[in-house]
Scaffold this active site. Structure first.
Site, short mmCIF file in Angstrom:
data_model
loop_
_atom_site.label_atom_id
_atom_site.label_comp_id
_atom_site.label_asym_id
_atom_site.label_seq_id
_atom_site.Cartn_x
_atom_site.Cartn_y
_atom_site.Cartn_z
N ASP A 266 7.93 1.34 -5.25
CA ASP A 266 7.52 0.32 -6.22
C ASP A 266 7.69 -1.10 -5.66
O ASP A 266 7.59 -2.08 -6.39
CB ASP A 266 8.33 0.47 -7.53
CG ASP A 266 9.83 0.38 -7.30
OD1 ASP A 266 10.26 0.03 -6.17
OD2 ASP A 266 10.60 0.67 -8.25
N ASP B 236 23.51 -2.13 -0.34
CA ASP B 236 23.72 -1.54 -1.66
C ASP B 236 24.57 -0.28 -1.58
O ASP B 236 24.86 0.22 -0.49
CB ASP B 236 22.36 -1.25 -2.35
CG ASP B 236 21.34 -0.60 -1.41
OD1 ASP B 236 21.73 -0.13 -0.33
OD2 ASP B 236 20.15 -0.55 -1.77
N GLU C 194 15.20 -3.43 -8.48
CA GLU C 194 14.09 -2.77 -9.16
C GLU C 194 13.19 -3.79 -9.85
O GLU C 194 13.58 -4.95 -10.01
CB GLU C 194 14.67 -1.81 -10.22
CG GLU C 194 15.53 -0.70 -9.64
CD GLU C 194 14.73 0.45 -9.03
OE1 GLU C 194 13.68 0.18 -8.42
OE2 GLU C 194 15.18 1.61 -9.14
N HIS D 120 10.46 -2.33 -4.25
CA HIS D 120 11.80 -2.93 -4.34
C HIS D 120 12.48 -3.06 -2.98
O HIS D 120 12.23 -2.25 -2.08
CB HIS D 120 12.70 -2.18 -5.34
CG HIS D 120 13.18 -0.82 -4.89
ND1 HIS D 120 12.92 0.32 -5.59
CD2 HIS D 120 13.91 -0.43 -3.82
CE1 HIS D 120 13.47 1.35 -4.97
NE2 HIS D 120 14.08 0.92 -3.88
#
Ligand code: GLP
Length: 261
Positions: free
Chosen positions: A136, A67, A143, A138
């Site tokens: 979270d 990313d 996300e 990811h």
């Protein structure tokens, strides 16, 4: 899924490096997938040591990044490309020209994302993909709510992720970009071996979701459960919420040599 629980976080990097060394020994021109964040730092350091000691060479390998932030100037120290140069390219002997990443500054983002997918495909796909995990759950920047079939695309970052990453931006959330370009979960699942690294209490919830939670777009790391060859290397704190930790430990310690992940 193979879950490796290390008694000390410093053991994570060397164990992950063993997987890379073993791959390179049979395939010197292997294609690696590299991740940013603090979790793979011990691994990159270990790879650097092994290259310096002449035990390992990445000179024929290629690497693809997961990313990139959108909107950071080319010379910004926190661009993921810059991070990978600093922590992975410099300590090892992989040529900088053999490392590729999504273009966070592309004018035609859709075309650039499609071209990135194509370049991974043309390289023969990724042999071993290193992953971290967000608090979270990811993976890369997928996300909550990301399709488990998603491909490389533009994404908005969650407030929590921007808060978590503010530590790299003088603790100032306002400096953290709102957008990124990221490989999709579907892209990641095509790598032949997924190796996820995590340590510390702050990752316990995420690891619980990845390893033992329901497969769900809410915790995109849980998609690892769909992959035939996934390894999760964590420390005791990150493993602290796992129901079956003692079984994973037993299975790893008693793994017959011929057993696949
Ligand atoms: C970011 C990156 C992820 C990384 C995560 C965790 O969100 N895009 O690829 O896994 O941070 O980072 P850390 O390892 O620093 O906890």
């Amino acid at each position: 899924m193979e879950v490796v629980i290390c008694s000390h976080p410093d053991h994570i990097g060397p164990i992950a490096a063993d997987y890379i060394e073993s791959l390179i020994s049979t395939k010197p021109a292997a294609v690696l997938g590299v991740a940013t964040g603090s979790s793979p730092l011990g691994l990159y350091e270990e790879l650097g040591k092994r290259v310096a000691a002449g035990k390992l060479s990445l000179s024929r390998a290629r690497a693809f990044m997961l990313d990139e932030y959108v909107g950071l100037p080319a010379d910004h120290p926190e661009r993921y490309r810059t991070f990978i140069e600093r922590h992975f390219v410099e300590p090892t002997d992989i040529p900088s020209t053999s490392v590729f990443g999504p273009d966070g500054a592309a004018e035609d983002m859709e075309a650039a994302c499609a071209a990135y997918e194509e370049s991974i495909h043309k390289a023969g796909g990724i042999d071993l993909q290193i992953l971290g995990v967000g608090t979270d759950g990811h993976i890369a920047f997928n996300e909550p709510g990301s399709s488990l079939a998603s491909r490389t695309r533009l994404k908005s970052l969650m407030e929590q992720t921007r808060k978590d990453n503010a530590r790299f931006f003088d603790d100032d959330i306002d400096q953290v970009p709102h957008h990124c370009v990221t490989q999709g979960v579907g892209t990641i699942l095509e790598a032949r071996h997924l190796v996820l690294l995590a340590s510390g209490k702050g990752k316990a919830e995420a690891i619980k979701g990845v390893v033992e939670g329901a497969v769900s777009a809410v915790c995109t790391g849980s998609a690892l459960q769909l992959h035939p060859t996934a390894t999760v290397i964590i420390d005791e704190e990150a493993a602290s919420l796992l129901t079956y930790a003692s079984y994973y430990r037993f299975a790893y310690e008693n793994k017959p040599e011929w057993q696949r992940v």
